[in-house]
Design an enzyme around this catalytic site. Sequence first.
Site, short mmCIF file in Angstrom:
data_model
loop_
_atom_site.label_atom_id
_atom_site.label_comp_id
_atom_site.label_asym_id
_atom_site.label_seq_id
_atom_site.Cartn_x
_atom_site.Cartn_y
_atom_site.Cartn_z
N ASP A 20 67.68 72.63 38.05
CA ASP A 20 66.54 73.24 38.74
C ASP A 20 65.87 72.25 39.69
O ASP A 20 65.89 71.04 39.45
CB ASP A 20 65.53 73.75 37.69
CG ASP A 20 64.58 74.78 38.28
OD1 ASP A 20 64.85 75.30 39.37
OD2 ASP A 20 63.54 75.04 37.64
N ARG A 33 65.70 75.72 52.11
CA ARG A 33 66.08 75.65 50.69
C ARG A 33 67.58 75.41 50.48
O ARG A 33 67.98 74.69 49.57
CB ARG A 33 65.67 76.94 49.97
CG ARG A 33 64.17 77.12 49.81
CD ARG A 33 63.87 78.44 49.13
NE ARG A 33 64.50 78.52 47.82
CZ ARG A 33 63.97 78.03 46.70
NH1 ARG A 33 62.79 77.49 46.72
NH2 ARG A 33 64.62 78.13 45.55
N ASN A 68 68.56 85.64 39.65
CA ASN A 68 68.53 85.00 40.98
C ASN A 68 68.89 85.95 42.13
O ASN A 68 68.70 85.62 43.29
CB ASN A 68 69.46 83.77 41.01
CG ASN A 68 68.92 82.58 40.23
OD1 ASN A 68 69.67 81.81 39.63
ND2 ASN A 68 67.60 82.40 40.23
C1 IPE Z 1 67.93 75.66 41.13
O1 IPE Z 1 67.02 75.27 42.09
C2 IPE Z 1 69.14 76.32 41.72
C3 IPE Z 1 69.23 77.75 41.44
C4 IPE Z 1 68.37 78.48 40.77
C5 IPE Z 1 70.39 78.41 41.96
P1 IPE Z 1 65.90 76.27 42.62
O2 IPE Z 1 66.43 76.96 43.83
O3 IPE Z 1 65.43 77.15 41.55
O4 IPE Z 1 64.77 75.25 43.05
P2 IPE Z 1 63.21 75.40 42.86
O5 IPE Z 1 62.96 75.72 41.42
O6 IPE Z 1 62.79 76.50 43.77
O7 IPE Z 1 62.69 74.07 43.26
C1 IPE Z 2 67.22 78.89 36.42
O1 IPE Z 2 66.41 78.42 37.43
C2 IPE Z 2 68.53 79.36 36.99
C3 IPE Z 2 69.41 78.32 37.53
C4 IPE Z 2 69.19 77.04 37.53
C5 IPE Z 2 70.63 78.82 38.09
P1 IPE Z 2 65.31 79.36 38.14
O2 IPE Z 2 64.66 78.53 39.16
O3 IPE Z 2 65.94 80.62 38.59
O4 IPE Z 2 64.34 79.70 36.93
P2 IPE Z 2 62.82 80.14 36.93
O5 IPE Z 2 62.72 81.31 37.88
O6 IPE Z 2 62.00 78.98 37.38
O7 IPE Z 2 62.55 80.50 35.51
MG MG Z 3 63.96 77.00 40.18
#
Ligand code: IPE
Ligand code: IPE
Ligand code: MG
Length: 235
Positions: A20, A33, A68
Amino acid sequence: MKDVELDTTKLPQHVAIIMDGNGTWAKKRGLPRNFGHRQGAQALRNIVLFSNEIGIKYLTVFAFSTENWSRPKEEVDYLMRLPMEFLRSNEKEIYKGNIKFLCIGERDCLPLDLQKTIMKYENETVNNQRMTFIVALNYGGKDDIIQAVNRLLQEGISKIDNQKFEEYLYTKNIPDVDLLIRTSGQQRISNFLLWKLSYSELYFTNVLWPEFNKKQYIKALCEYSERDRRYGGIK
Ligand code: IPE
Ligand code: IPE
Ligand code: MG
């Protein structure tokens, strides 16, 4: 950060990672992003190779959750392309490293080219034995349990035990998670491997996934090696 010595006799057998913080990493740099996701794939490459080198037997990473899909289309499209690029660009290392690749999650609604790529690498690495590298794509812990129950019902099975139930999960033949790592400061499971996490040690770090490196990983593994796992008993 002070270097820490890794005791390879006390390694977890199965490490799972909620990767994450990609978006936050990009935002901090004024970048879109998707740049964070691309950088995250680099971090993953290093962690996969290092895990294999030190003798981790199972590594499961959360790449795309059932939740997601609610992200903007441009981001979802990129996240669907990234696993293919990852596998292709790390193909040599995967084969040479004797790494078995597996994908868990509901794959029927993934883009067809991604489904084909997954199948190709699963088939070509089926006999590899050093480490199993599992990517959770369109995976949800609740979905996993529900699809297992539905298949049991379809087969007319009306009574099961833990062991039998596990055979119906996407994670069939994969041992329970010993250590769960989540980067980026959030302390939740976000519908990851609910069943397999029942007795896992949890490790949370504020480091964003694109910045999670070998040194950070060693720190998590060292902390794990000092945990007192009791499984409900006493010592
Ligand atoms: C994790 O990074 C990757 C996926 C969920 C695919 P995020 O895209 O959730 O990054 P933040 O949490 O917005 O920083
Ligand atoms: C969890 O991260 C999913 C992945 C890393 C693929 P998210 O960023 O989607 O989780 P939340 O929304 O913060 O719980
Ligand atoms: Mg995230």
